[in-house]
Design a protein around this motif. Structure first.
Motif: not given
Length: 444
Positions: A203, A207, A210, A212-216
């Motif tokens: 993570d 990530r 990123n 586009n990461w759902s947790e961004y």
């Protein structure tokens, strides 16, 4: 209280220059000094130095509540000394805070543990000697190249005197078990095994920036919250990362340094969380069970196996050809050959030959000096061919090569004599020329 083990791997290889077939036997220098210096300076300025400054600040401000572990390859330390000595100084300053533990590994970041116990142990000895020379620590915990681990490797590491070893918390190994506990080696339970929580580690490593990461975006508060929500019975969270994650893979503009500083402060302030080094964890926690790893694993790509380095025929051929020389190298005392032998073992050379395509490979491809795996293979085999010629001259493999080596020495000796005679002839001719000029002037 849940313990956080924060560990960083620091490694940079000596990259080979474009070594052509016609260089074999004629040019014995294999390295791209410009690329090695340029890349090291760039990463030092973007990653190593600024991250060390953040860690130093945390070590001083958090009054001993911040702990971190490092594994520095021997070849990385050599390049620091050559190209970025201030990085060594910054690690020394960190060491003086008492918050840092240096782990053991192979000097060349090599794959020797997969091939030869004697070569492996020599690599580790060289590494630990360098760590003690620079930082005054004798490593007690081991981290193999790219987290490579198996029951057999772990048992050997235990025999070598290490208390614990770090590796990947691979799903196919753990099954329903959690990586958030301390385990023991299946063959020798005296060796404690810390397993990487790859989800939480990646993570941050892969990530974080990123979008586009759902947790961004990943904030320090959010990440700390995830740690606190883990099962209360789980005792340790092993966050093992490549040091280039900070400032290089995740650029400064992403806010990665601010995240690291704020997150460490939140952990230190929280009564349910604390930092500890691997040695401290081994002393404080009781193992919950044996972890069985019959075949080697690593922290590379989705399979967590060895195919990033030994997955195709080119890689295997280069690997076998290299380690065929190990017995002859045992009797070699030539310092230049020993240096090149160590550098030839660097695992990156085999990585460049990989024909796989995967996310973790993208992180390394930026610094891959070759346009294709096939070019990497040919270049490496050219270098190895020249190395064999040099080794044959010192420790011939059979009678035929002994004769060839003797002839090479004879030719070299005769060449030296010819050069000396030519130099002497030139020296003797100069006064005669001057004498003739002086005679002509007198006649005039």
């Amino acid at each position: 209280m849940k313990t956080i083990c924060l560990f960083f791997e620091v490694h940079q290889p000596f990259r080979h220059r474009k070594y052509r077939f016609f260089d074999i036997g004629n040019d014995h220098y294999y390295y791209d000094d410009y690329a090695n210096e340029t890349i090291m300076r760039k990463i030092a300025e973007k990653s190593y130095l600024p991250t060390n400054r953040v860690l130093l600040k945390l070590a001083k401000e958090l009054n001993g509540n911040f702990k971190v572990a490092f594994s520095l390859s021997g070849v990385a330390m050599e390049q620091f000394e050559l190209y970025a000595p201030e990085v060594i100084d910054s690690f020394k300053e960190l060491t003086r805070t008492g918050c840092v533990e240096f782990l053991s590994e192979t000097y060349s970041h090599s794959l020797a543990s997969l091939k030869d116990k004697t070569v492996f142990e020599e690599q580790v000895r060289l590494h630990d000697q360098k760590i003690f020379e620079l930082f005054g620590q004798k490593p007690k915990v081991f981290k193999n190249t790219e987290m490579i681990y198996s029951d057999d490797i772990g048992a050997q590491v235990c025999q070598m005197g290490y208390q614990g070893m770090l590796t990947e918390g691979a799903r196919h190994i753990l099954g329903w078990k959690s990586p958030n506990f301390l385990y023991v080696n299946a063959r020798n339970p005296r060796l404690k095994v810390l397993m990487r929580n790859f989800k939480l580690s990646d993570d941050i490593s892969f990530r974080f920036s990123n979008n586009n990461w759902s947790e961004y975006p990943l904030t320090a508060e959010k990440f700390t919250g995830w740690l606190k929500k883990l099962d209360s019975n789980e005792e340790v969270v092993n966050l093992f990362l490549s040091y280039e994650s900070f400032g290089e893979r995740q650029p400064k503009e992403s806010g990665i340094f601010e995240f690291l500083e704020r997150w460490a402060q939140l952990v230190a302030e929280d009564n349910s969380l604390k930092f500890a080094t691997p040695s401290q964890i081994i002393k404080e926690l009781q193992p919950v069970s044996v972890v069985s790893v019959p075949n080697p694993i690593s922290w590379a790509d989705e399979e967590r196996d060895l195919t990033a380095w030994l997955g195709n025929e080119m890689q295997k051929e280069a690997f076998e050809n290299l380690y065929e020389l190990r017995r002859r190298m045992a009797s070699c005392t030539d310092p230049k050959l020993i240096r090149d032998w160590n550098y030839l073992q660097i695992s990156d050379h085999f990585y460049y030959m990989s024909t796989k395509f995967f996310s973790s490979g993208e992180a390394h491809s930026y610094y891959n000096p070759f346009e294709s795996p096939y070019e990497a293979f040919i270049n490496y085999m050219n270098v190895l061919s020249d190395f064999k010629i040099r080794l044959n001259a010192v420790t011939p493999e059979n009678e035929k090569e002994q004769e060839v080596a003797a002839l090479h020495k004879l030719l070299a000796s005769k060449e030296q004599k010819i050069k000396k005679m030519e130099a002497e002839l030139q020296r003797l001719q100069k006064p005669k020329t001057r004498q003739k000029k002086t005679t002509k002037k007198r006649k005039a």
